[in-house]
Design a protein around this motif. Structure first.
Motif, PDB file in Angstrom:
ATOM      1  N   LEU A 429       0.538  -1.320   0.132  1.00 47.05           N
ATOM      2  CA  LEU A 429       0.130   0.208  -0.548  1.00 47.05           C
ATOM      3  C   LEU A 429       0.677   1.200   0.023  1.00 47.05           C
ATOM      4  O   LEU A 429       0.983   2.076  -0.991  1.00 47.05           O
ATOM      5  CB  LEU A 429      -0.519   0.540   1.186  1.00 47.05           C
ATOM      6  CG  LEU A 429      -1.606   1.217   1.693  1.00 47.05           C
ATOM      7  CD1 LEU A 429      -3.133   1.253   0.149  1.00 47.05           C
ATOM      8  CD2 LEU A 429      -2.709   0.968   2.628  1.00 47.05           C
ATOM      9  N   SER A 433       2.249   0.105  -4.590  1.00 43.55           N
ATOM     10  CA  SER A 433       1.215   0.417  -5.692  1.00 43.55           C
ATOM     11  C   SER A 433       1.350   1.968  -5.731  1.00 43.55           C
ATOM     12  O   SER A 433       1.156   2.295  -7.146  1.00 43.55           O
ATOM     13  CB  SER A 433      -0.229   0.798  -4.438  1.00 43.55           C
ATOM     14  OG  SER A 433      -0.857  -0.681  -4.342  1.00 43.55           O
ATOM     15  N   ALA A 438      -0.393   1.446  -9.423  1.00 41.73           N
ATOM     16  CA  ALA A 438      -1.760   0.721  -9.641  1.00 41.73           C
ATOM     17  C   ALA A 438      -2.875   1.046  -9.103  1.00 41.73           C
ATOM     18  O   ALA A 438      -2.643   2.434  -8.119  1.00 41.73           O
ATOM     19  CB  ALA A 438      -1.632  -0.430  -8.353  1.00 41.73           C
ATOM     20  N   ASP A 439      -3.851   0.712  -9.651  1.00 41.25           N
ATOM     21  CA  ASP A 439      -5.130   1.380  -8.418  1.00 41.25           C
ATOM     22  C   ASP A 439      -5.031   0.642  -7.087  1.00 41.25           C
ATOM     23  O   ASP A 439      -5.948  -0.172  -6.686  1.00 41.25           O
ATOM     24  CB  ASP A 439      -6.336   1.684  -8.995  1.00 41.25           C
ATOM     25  CG  ASP A 439      -7.659   2.071  -8.719  1.00 41.25           C
ATOM     26  OD1 ASP A 439      -7.714   2.276  -7.811  1.00 41.25           O
ATOM     27  OD2 ASP A 439      -8.815   2.051  -9.315  1.00 41.25           O
ATOM     28  N   SER A 440      -5.069   1.898  -5.453  1.00 38.32           N
ATOM     29  CA  SER A 440      -4.812   1.239  -4.506  1.00 38.32           C
ATOM     30  C   SER A 440      -6.300   1.082  -3.368  1.00 38.32           C
ATOM     31  O   SER A 440      -6.230   1.840  -2.550  1.00 38.32           O
ATOM     32  CB  SER A 440      -3.863   2.085  -3.996  1.00 38.32           C
ATOM     33  OG  SER A 440      -3.944   3.211  -3.858  1.00 38.32           O
ATOM     34  N   LEU A 443      -7.171  -2.525  -2.106  1.00 41.42           N
ATOM     35  CA  LEU A 443      -6.804  -2.147  -1.446  1.00 41.42           C
ATOM     36  C   LEU A 443      -6.287  -1.535   0.119  1.00 41.42           C
ATOM     37  O   LEU A 443      -6.343  -1.669   1.139  1.00 41.42           O
ATOM     38  CB  LEU A 443      -4.504  -1.853  -1.859  1.00 41.42           C
ATOM     39  CG  LEU A 443      -3.733  -2.300  -1.078  1.00 41.42           C
ATOM     40  CD1 LEU A 443      -4.188  -3.740  -0.600  1.00 41.42           C
ATOM     41  CD2 LEU A 443      -2.349  -1.785  -1.959  1.00 41.42           C
ATOM     42  N   LYS A 444      -6.604   0.359   0.174  1.00 39.75           N
ATOM     43  CA  LYS A 444      -6.265   0.638   1.211  1.00 39.75           C
ATOM     44  C   LYS A 444      -7.804   0.590   1.829  1.00 39.75           C
ATOM     45  O   LYS A 444      -7.602   0.496   3.089  1.00 39.75           O
ATOM     46  CB  LYS A 444      -6.459   2.139   0.434  1.00 39.75           C
ATOM     47  CG  LYS A 444      -6.677   3.086   1.939  1.00 39.75           C
ATOM     48  CD  LYS A 444      -6.148   4.535   1.563  1.00 39.75           C
ATOM     49  CE  LYS A 444      -5.941   5.107   2.599  1.00 39.75           C
ATOM     50  NZ  LYS A 444      -6.034   6.935   2.205  1.00 39.75           N
ATOM     51  N   ILE A 466      -8.295  -8.314  -1.254  1.00 44.41           N
ATOM     52  CA  ILE A 466      -6.465  -8.117  -1.908  1.00 44.41           C
ATOM     53  C   ILE A 466      -5.782  -8.959  -2.598  1.00 44.41           C
ATOM     54  O   ILE A 466      -5.592  -8.098  -3.866  1.00 44.41           O
ATOM     55  CB  ILE A 466      -5.975  -7.514  -0.799  1.00 44.41           C
ATOM     56  CG1 ILE A 466      -6.332  -6.361   0.324  1.00 44.41           C
ATOM     57  CG2 ILE A 466      -4.348  -7.478  -1.175  1.00 44.41           C
ATOM     58  CD1 ILE A 466      -5.360  -6.549   1.536  1.00 44.41           C
TER      59      ILE A 466
END
Length: 514
Positions: A429, A433, A438-440, A443-444, A466
Motif C-alpha cells: 500500500l 502500489s 496501481a489503483d489502490s 487495497l486501502k 486484496i
C-alpha cells in the motif's frame, strides 16, 4: 522440509581473504566444537540503510536495529504472535480507541539512563512523523506519558495492527529529545535500549563493518542476556566468499543464505524456517506498453512458477498469490495462479496495440539463484513474444529504481517481518502500489477493514479480496514463496530464526574453550 533438497557438498575450509581477520572457531563440527572468544561474528550481503529506524527497509537493518535500540514488543520465536519487549504489557480499548503500555522498570539505555514513558511517547512522535515510514503509523493520533512507566496511545480509528508494527525495525525506541542531541549527531553514535550498544560503523555501504558491545543496562541483564560480549557484522556482496569464511571459522553466522550456499552446509548448520517471503514481479503500469492490463495478465499467465521454484533448490514453493504464506491471516486468492501459455497468448492478442514488446527486467544481481531465475523468466516471456533485457544491479539500486518509477519489470521480495499478513500488505500500500501505478482504492479499503477488527473471518475475507484485486490488476505478480535461511556454526547455541527475517541476538550463546 527443514533442509536443503540437495545433499550438502564437501568444501574445504579456507581462510577468508584479507580484511576479515583470522579464524577463531576450533574443534570441527559436532557438539565438541568451541570458539576461543565470546564474540559473535555475522556475515551478510545486505548493508544497513542507516542508523535511523525511519530509513529501515532492508534485511540488514531489520536485523540490526532491534539489537541496538530494542522494541516495545518482539516476535514470539514460533511466529505465532507478539510478546513483551521494552513494554512489559499492553491493553487495547477498542471503544476508547487507545492502547496503554506499561514500560519495564528495569529497561535501560546503553548510556545508563532508564527508559521512561517520556522516551516512548517521544519515539511514537518520531515514528508517526517519519518522512519514509511515517505512513505506517497513521492510526496514531498522539502518545502521552501518563506516569513514569505508563504510555497511552490515542488512535485515529479502531486498530489491531499496531502491536505487530511495534516489533518492526521502524519502531525503534529513542531517548527523549534524542538525549539533547540533534538527530544527525544522535544517529552518528546512537544510544539504544537493545541488548547491544553501538561502538562503530566502518566504511558504510556494501563492505561495511558494524561493531556492537554488550549493553549492561539491557532489561534481560538479570537473566544474563545478552550472553555474548560483542557482535561484529561484516557485509560483503560476495556470498561465496562469506561461505568460505564461515567454513574457515571467521564467521559464526550468515544471514540470508541462497540455495547455492546452503547446499555446502552440514544439515545441522542450516536453519530454515517456513517460507514467509514472496518473490514478486512488479510491472510499471505507467509505461505505455504495460498500461494495457492484457499485457500484464499475459505476463502472469506465461510464468512457469514451478520452474522458477526449482532454481532455488531449498525451501521454495510456487506462489499462489502475491502475498507471503505461513503468516497469520494469509489466505490465497479465489483462483490461484496458473501457468497457461495458451491463455497468455490470448491476452497478448487482446492488446490495443499489437506491436512487439521490449521490456527491461531489473533485479539484484549478486545472487546466482536470482540471476538464474531472471534468465529463466526472460526465456518464458519470449514464448509470448515479449523481449526482455536483463538489468542486474545492487539491492540499493533496485530499491531506487522502484521508488523512482525507473523500471519496466522489477523483481523484488515482499517479506513479513511480524506475525500478520497486513505487515507486507502495508508495504504494498505504501510503496509498491504508487511505484507501479496501481489503483489502490480497494487495497486501502480492505487494509483498513482488516486492521480494524479482531475477527479472523473478517481479516481473511479482506485479504482474499486484496489477493483477487492484485490478480485483476497484475501490477504485482507473485512468483515463488521462500524462506530466509541462516548458516549457524556448531558452537553457536540458543539461535532461533522466526519466520519473519528476525532472530533474538540476546539469547545466543557461544561455546568457548581452548
Amino acid at each position: 522440509m527443514n533442509k536443503w533438497t540437495k545433499p550438502a557438498a564437501a568444501v574445504a575450509a579456507v581462510v577468508l581473504a584479507a580484511g576479515c581477520g583470522s579464524g577463531t572457531g576450533t574443534g570441527g563440527s559436532g557438539s565438541a566444537a568451541v570458539k576461543a572468544d565470546n564474540d559473535l561474528v555475522i556475515g551478510r550481503t545486505v548493508a544497513v540503510d542507516g542508523m535511523s529506524g525511519d530509513s529501515c527497509y532492508g534485511a540488514g537493518s531489520i536485523s540490526t536495529m532491534p539489537m541496538i535500540y530494542g522494541n516495545l514488543l518482539t516476535n514470539k520465536p514460533d511466529g505465532s504472535g507478539v510478546q513483551p519487549g521494552i513494554a512489559a504489557s499492553y491493553d487495547y480499548d477498542a471503544a476508547a480507541r487507545t492502547y496503554t503500555f506499561q514500560i519495564r522498570e528495569d529497561a535501560g539505555f546503553s548510556d545508563g539512563s532508564p527508559v521512561t514513558a517520556a522516551d516512548v511517547a517521544f519515539s511514537f512522535e518520531q515514528w508517526r512523523d517519519g518522512k519514509t515510514s511515517g505512513s505506517y503509523y497513521d492510526m496514531v493520533k498522539s502518545a502521552e506519558a501518563t506516569g513514569e512507566h505508563t504510555v497511552v496511545v490515542h488512535l485515529t480509528r479502531p486498530d489491531t495492527f499496531l502491536p505487530a508494527l511495534l516489533t518492526w525495525c521502524t519502531s525503534t525506541v529513542y531517548p527523549d529529545d534524542y538525549a539533547g542531541k540533534t538527530p544527525e549527531k544522535f544517529f552518528a553514535a546512537p544510544v539504544g535500549a537493545g541488548p547491544f550498544a553501538f561502538v562503530s560503523w566502518q566504511n558504510p555501504g556494501p563492505s561495511e563493518t558494524i561493531t556492537l558491545k554488550k549493553n549492561p543496562h539491557y532489561y534481560g541483564a538479570a537473566k544474563g542476556e545478552p550472553h555474548v560480549d560483542k557482535v561484529v557484522v561484516k557485509t560483503s556482496a560476495d556470498a561465496a566468499q562469506q561461505m568460505l569464511a564461515f567454513q574457515g571459522g571467521q564467521l559464526d553466522l550468515i544471514e540470508g543464505l541462497t540455495a547455492d550456499e546452503g547446499n555446502q552446509l552440514a544439515p545441522e548448520q542450516a536453519r530454515i524456517p517456513k517460507p514467509s517471503q514472496a518473490r514478486d514481479l512488479m510491472l510499471n503500469a505507467k509505461r505505455p506498453a504495460l498500461a494495457d492490463v492484457n499485457l500484464r495478465k499475459a505476463i502472469s499467465a506465461a510464468i512457469d512458477r514451478q520452474a522458477l521454484a526449482s532454481v532455488q533448490q531449498g525451501y521454495v514453493v510456487p506462489a499462489t498469490g502475491m502475498l507471503p504464506t505461513n503468516v497469520p491471516n494469509s489466505v490465497p486468492p479465489t483462483t490461484p495462479y496458473t501457468y497457461d501459455l495458451a491463455a497468455a497468448k490470448a491476452f497478448m492478442a487482446k492488446r490495443a496495440d499489437p506491436k512487439p514488446v521490449a521490456l527491461t527486467l531489473g533485479f539484484e544481481g549478486s545472487s546466482s539463484t536470482l540471476s538464474t531465475m531472471a534468465q529463466l523468466l526472460r526465456d518464458q516471456l519470449a514464448k509470448i513474444g515479449v523481449e526482455v533485457t536483463l538489468k542486474p544491479s545492487d539491492s540499493a539500486t533496485v530499491y531506487s529504481q522502484g521508488s523512482s518509477g525507473d523500471f519496466d519489470l522489477l523483481i523484488s521480495d515482499l517479506s513479513a517481518i511480524s506475525p500478520t499478513v497486513f505487515d507486507p500488505i502495508s508495504f504494498v500500500l505504501a510503496a509498491w502500489s504508487p511505484w507501479t501505478g496501481a489503483d489502490s482504492a480497494l487495497l486501502k479499503d480492505k487494509f483498513t477493514e482488516g486492521t480494524s477488527t479482531t475477527e479472523d473471518a473478517v481479516k481473511d475475507a479482506a485479504v482474499r479480496a486484496i489477493q483477487d484485486d492484485a490478480q485483476a490488476q497484475s501490477t504485482v505478480i507473485g512468483m515463488v514463496n521462500m524462506s530466509t535461511a541462516f548458516a549457524v556454526a556448531d558452537y553457536v547455541e540458543g539461535f532461533t530464526a522466526t519466520p519473519f527475517l528476525s532472530w533474538d541476538a540476546a539469547t545466543v550463546t557461544i561455546r568457548t574453550g581452548s
